[in-house]
Write an enzyme that holds these catalytic residues in place. Structure first.
Site, PDB file in Angstrom:
ATOM      1  N   GLN A 219       0.856  -1.194   0.000  1.00  0.00           N
ATOM      2  CA  GLN A 219       0.000   0.000   0.000  1.00  0.00           C
ATOM      3  C   GLN A 219       0.890   1.240   0.000  1.00  0.00           C
ATOM      4  OE1 GLN A 219      -2.171   0.665   3.644  1.00  0.00           O
ATOM      5  NE2 GLN A 219      -3.744   1.861   2.618  1.00  0.00           N
ATOM      6  N   GLY A 220       0.838   2.020  -1.059  1.00  0.00           N
ATOM      7  CA  GLY A 220       1.680   3.221  -1.159  1.00  0.00           C
ATOM      8  C   GLY A 220       0.852   4.481  -1.010  1.00  0.00           C
TER       9      GLY A 220
ATOM     10  N   SER B 259       1.072   6.664   2.361  1.00  0.00           N
ATOM     11  CA  SER B 259       1.772   7.664   3.186  1.00  0.00           C
ATOM     12  C   SER B 259       3.072   8.134   2.539  1.00  0.00           C
ATOM     13  CB  SER B 259       2.109   7.069   4.556  1.00  0.00           C
ATOM     14  OG  SER B 259       0.954   6.543   5.162  1.00  0.00           O
TER      15      SER B 259
ATOM     16  N   GLU C 126     -10.205  -1.202   5.082  1.00  0.00           N
ATOM     17  CA  GLU C 126      -9.072  -1.286   6.016  1.00  0.00           C
ATOM     18  C   GLU C 126      -9.558  -1.084   7.455  1.00  0.00           C
ATOM     19  OE1 GLU C 126      -5.660   1.185   5.155  1.00  0.00           O
ATOM     20  OE2 GLU C 126      -4.521   0.196   6.734  1.00  0.00           O
TER      21      GLU C 126
ATOM     22  N   SER D 174      -4.905   7.340  12.373  1.00  0.00           N
ATOM     23  CA  SER D 174      -4.687   7.388  13.825  1.00  0.00           C
ATOM     24  C   SER D 174      -6.021   7.516  14.576  1.00  0.00           C
ATOM     25  CB  SER D 174      -3.785   8.577  14.174  1.00  0.00           C
ATOM     26  OG  SER D 174      -4.509   9.771  13.973  1.00  0.00           O
TER      27      SER D 174
HETATM   28  C1  LIG Z   1       2.994  -0.247  11.632  1.00  0.00           C
HETATM   29  C2  LIG Z   1       2.611   0.716  10.559  1.00  0.00           C
HETATM   30  C3  LIG Z   1       2.388   0.246   9.274  1.00  0.00           C
HETATM   31  C4  LIG Z   1       2.029   1.142   8.272  1.00  0.00           C
HETATM   32  N1  LIG Z   1       1.851   0.662   7.001  1.00  0.00           N
HETATM   33  C5  LIG Z   1       1.566   1.525   6.003  1.00  0.00           C
HETATM   34  C6  LIG Z   1       1.458   1.065   4.666  1.00  0.00           C
HETATM   35  O1  LIG Z   1       1.624  -0.126   4.369  1.00  0.00           O
HETATM   36  N2  LIG Z   1       1.193   1.968   3.692  1.00  0.00           N
HETATM   37  C7  LIG Z   1       0.996   3.289   3.957  1.00  0.00           C
HETATM   38  O2  LIG Z   1       0.720   4.046   3.032  1.00  0.00           O
HETATM   39  N3  LIG Z   1       1.117   3.768   5.230  1.00  0.00           N
HETATM   40  C8  LIG Z   1       1.396   2.919   6.245  1.00  0.00           C
HETATM   41  N4  LIG Z   1       1.523   3.385   7.528  1.00  0.00           N
HETATM   42  C9  LIG Z   1       1.458   4.830   7.764  1.00  0.00           C
HETATM   43  C10 LIG Z   1       0.210   5.319   8.496  1.00  0.00           C
HETATM   44  O3  LIG Z   1      -0.914   5.273   7.678  1.00  0.00           O
HETATM   45  C11 LIG Z   1       0.523   6.741   8.991  1.00  0.00           C
HETATM   46  O4  LIG Z   1       1.539   6.626   9.956  1.00  0.00           O
HETATM   47  C12 LIG Z   1      -0.695   7.408   9.588  1.00  0.00           C
HETATM   48  O5  LIG Z   1      -1.622   7.716   8.595  1.00  0.00           O
HETATM   49  C13 LIG Z   1      -0.312   8.693  10.369  1.00  0.00           C
HETATM   50  O6  LIG Z   1       0.452   9.533   9.579  1.00  0.00           O
HETATM   51  P1  LIG Z   1       1.854  10.142  10.104  1.00  0.00           P
HETATM   52  O7  LIG Z   1       2.670   9.023  10.618  1.00  0.00           O
HETATM   53  O8  LIG Z   1       2.414  10.985   9.013  1.00  0.00           O
HETATM   54  O9  LIG Z   1       1.479  11.051  11.347  1.00  0.00           O
HETATM   55  P2  LIG Z   1       0.899  12.532  11.304  1.00  0.00           P
HETATM   56  O10 LIG Z   1      -0.198  12.605  10.305  1.00  0.00           O
HETATM   57  O11 LIG Z   1       2.016  13.490  11.161  1.00  0.00           O
HETATM   58  O12 LIG Z   1       0.246  12.659  12.738  1.00  0.00           O
HETATM   59  C14 LIG Z   1       1.010  12.975  13.909  1.00  0.00           C
HETATM   60  C15 LIG Z   1       0.032  13.111  15.081  1.00  0.00           C
HETATM   61  O13 LIG Z   1      -0.868  14.212  14.843  1.00  0.00           O
HETATM   62  C16 LIG Z   1      -2.230  13.752  14.971  1.00  0.00           C
HETATM   63  N5  LIG Z   1      -3.081  14.443  13.986  1.00  0.00           N
HETATM   64  C17 LIG Z   1      -2.810  14.613  12.666  1.00  0.00           C
HETATM   65  N6  LIG Z   1      -3.828  15.273  12.087  1.00  0.00           N
HETATM   66  C18 LIG Z   1      -4.772  15.500  13.044  1.00  0.00           C
HETATM   67  C19 LIG Z   1      -6.058  16.134  13.054  1.00  0.00           C
HETATM   68  N7  LIG Z   1      -6.597  16.669  11.951  1.00  0.00           N
HETATM   69  N8  LIG Z   1      -6.743  16.181  14.228  1.00  0.00           N
HETATM   70  C20 LIG Z   1      -6.213  15.630  15.375  1.00  0.00           C
HETATM   71  N9  LIG Z   1      -4.981  15.039  15.417  1.00  0.00           N
HETATM   72  C21 LIG Z   1      -4.284  14.963  14.265  1.00  0.00           C
HETATM   73  C22 LIG Z   1      -2.164  12.264  14.657  1.00  0.00           C
HETATM   74  O14 LIG Z   1      -3.252  11.575  15.247  1.00  0.00           O
HETATM   75  C23 LIG Z   1      -0.835  11.873  15.287  1.00  0.00           C
HETATM   76  O15 LIG Z   1      -1.003  11.662  16.671  1.00  0.00           O
HETATM   77  C24 LIG Z   1       1.884   2.522   8.564  1.00  0.00           C
HETATM   78  C25 LIG Z   1       2.115   2.991   9.852  1.00  0.00           C
HETATM   79  C26 LIG Z   1       2.477   2.102  10.847  1.00  0.00           C
HETATM   80  C27 LIG Z   1       2.718   2.645  12.223  1.00  0.00           C
END
Ligand SMILES: Cc1cc2nc3c(=O)[nH]c(=O)nc-3n(C[C@H](O)[C@H](O)[C@H](O)COP(=O)(O)OP(=O)(O)OC[C@H]3O[C@@H](n4cnc5c(N)ncnc54)[C@H](O)[C@@H]3O)c2cc1C
Length: 393
Positions: A130-131, A133, A252, A376
């Site tokens: 899944q691409g 993020s 998902e 999240s």
């Molecule tokens: C184990 C694991 C596997 C993963 N696998 C995949 C994968 O296969 N493919 C893929 O594409 N992605 C994958 N991900 C990525 C995942 O989808 C992202 O980590 C997730 O969407 C959060 O994005 P971020 O890490 O950039 O955090 P950010 O978006 O930067 O968020 C940081 C913090 O701010 C909070 N926040 C952000 N926006 C808001 C808002 N509007 N209101 C309140 N709070 C907010 C978040 O809840 C979080 O606590 C994976 C992540 C993990 C941990």
């Protein structure tokens, strides 16, 4: 709400249970077995085992037979999820494809895509990634900046893709990646994005592992440097990838939760037994926390049955899927927080009283991730507030 399974469903359970008993080597179920293997070897074993399981008819349980599925009921799928946990079966090597991509393809794919994608995925001939993020686009997915430029000619009509994805589960093992790419130059936010299905085995694609705090590298980064993908390899309409992504994310987030309940309940019993063994079950704070998590678990079980009943009645839960994701992930994290409370600073020891604690420590660390991936908890609360309860943004 119906809390029972039919006779046909229970018969399916017996058949599956027998197959699993014969086909899972005993050593595979020992704590720490999978962690003791080289990552590549462990992935290959899981891939081969899952292929054999599919060939025996235990895959795509509730999918229509025309797609190679078993044509079973949602109840059979719930039983399958439960039995896989109870048998300590290996984790799926193709979970992102099977759980999220396949139902999306069945819903909106072209006939050619249905034929080309679903069968090879079921047999694990193609492992899907899944691409979504990117370093600058996580919760705010509409900020994706990986770009695809159309390079069409009489002979071939391709997109040329440049950019970077991150946190890509199974990155170094993947064969193809369903990718959100900005294909309309200058487009903003949700517009002008396409879901392209890109071949990982080409010169312009580089997958690199990322090391987690547990030492494993279950995910990684994917770099596109003039990678090519035919324009026909787009799921949904070109430029309408946001709609495709939202449909995919509903799968998902919306799995029923029966498998999670079965797995977490067993872990709960294990953690309660550790509290007893270490004499921590006499601590009123620990007892209170164990009781609270048990209550959460029972709520999870009832919610899972509610979701299953809705699905069986043909109801689309839509944005309510966010509530299911929120409930199981927070319950799981609360459970492992109790484990950390029980162990205190002993949580840094590899063994206690001669018992290897590393597999449990790994679970406790993994629990931190579940309220992040797939959106999240904060994001799920926002979706629930705005889309289910109709509260203002
Ligand atoms: C184990 C694991 C596997 C993963 N696998 C995949 C994968 O296969 N493919 C893929 O594409 N992605 C994958 N991900 C990525 C995942 O989808 C992202 O980590 C997730 O969407 C959060 O994005 P971020 O890490 O950039 O955090 P950010 O978006 O930067 O968020 C940081 C913090 O701010 C909070 N926040 C952000 N926006 C808001 C808002 N509007 N209101 C309140 N709070 C907010 C978040 O809840 C979080 O606590 C994976 C992540 C993990 C941990």
């Amino acid at each position: 709400m119906d809390l029972t399974y039919t006779a046909a469903e229970e018969e399916f359970r017996r058949e599956l249970r027998t197959w699993l008993r014969v086909n899972i080597p005993e050593e595979w179920t020992r704590p720490g077995f999978w962690e003791s293997l080289d990552a590549g070897e462990s992935f290959r074993m899981r891939r081969d085992w899952e292929r054999a399981k599919a060939e025996a008819g235990f895959a795509g349980i509730a999918w229509p037979t025309e797609y190679g599925g078993r044509g079973g009921t949602p109840g059979m799928k719930a039983i399958y999820d439960e039995e896989m946990v109870l048998a300590n079966a290996p984790r799926s090597a193709n979970g992102l494809g099977l759980t999220f991509l396949a139902p999306t393809v069945m819903a909106i794919g072209t006939d050619a895509q249905k034929k080309d994608i679903i069968g090879p995925m079921l047999r694990n001939e193609v492992i899907w990634l899944q691409g979504f993020s990117e370093p600058g686009a996580g919760s705010d997915l509409a900020a994706v900046s990986t770009r695809g430029v159309r390079d069409g000619s009489a002979e071939r009509d391709d997109f040329v893709v440049n950019g970077q994805k991150v946190w890509t589960t199974n990155a170094v093992h993947g064969d193809k990646i369903f990718t959100l790419v900005r294909t309309e130059p200058g487009s903003q936010r949700h517009r002008g994005i396409s879901m392209l299905l890109i071949d990982m085995h080409q010169p312009g694609v580089d997958a690199r592992p990322l090391k987690q705090m547990s030492g494993a590298s279950e995910f990684g980064e994917v770099f596109f440097d003039d990678a090519r993908v035919p324009a026909t390899e787009c799921l949904g309409e070109i430029g309408d990838g946001w709609r495709t992504a939202m449909l995919l994310l509903s799968f998902e987030r919306g799995a029923s939760g029966t498998a999670q309940y079965t797995e977490f309940r067993r872990q709960y019993d294990e953690i309660a037994a550790i509290a007893k063994r270490l004499g921590r079950d006499r601590d009123p704070v620990v007892r209170g926390k164990l009781a609270r998590v048990l209550t959460e678990l029972e709520c999870l079980r009832l919610h899972a049955m509610y979701v299953l009943t809705q699905v069986e009645q043909g109801r689309d839960l839509g944005f309510e899927a966010s509530m299911t994701k929120l409930q199981w992930s927070e319950t799981y994290q609360d459970l492992w927080e109790v484990y950390d409370d029980i162990l205190g600073e002993d949580a840094t020891l590899d063994a206690i009283d001669g018992v290897d604690m590393r597999p449990l420590h790994a679970q406790a660390m993994w629990s931190r991730s579940v309220t992040i991936w797939g959106g999240s908890s904060q994001v799920q609360r926002n979706v629930t507030a705005e889309r289910v309860l109709g509260l203002p943004r």
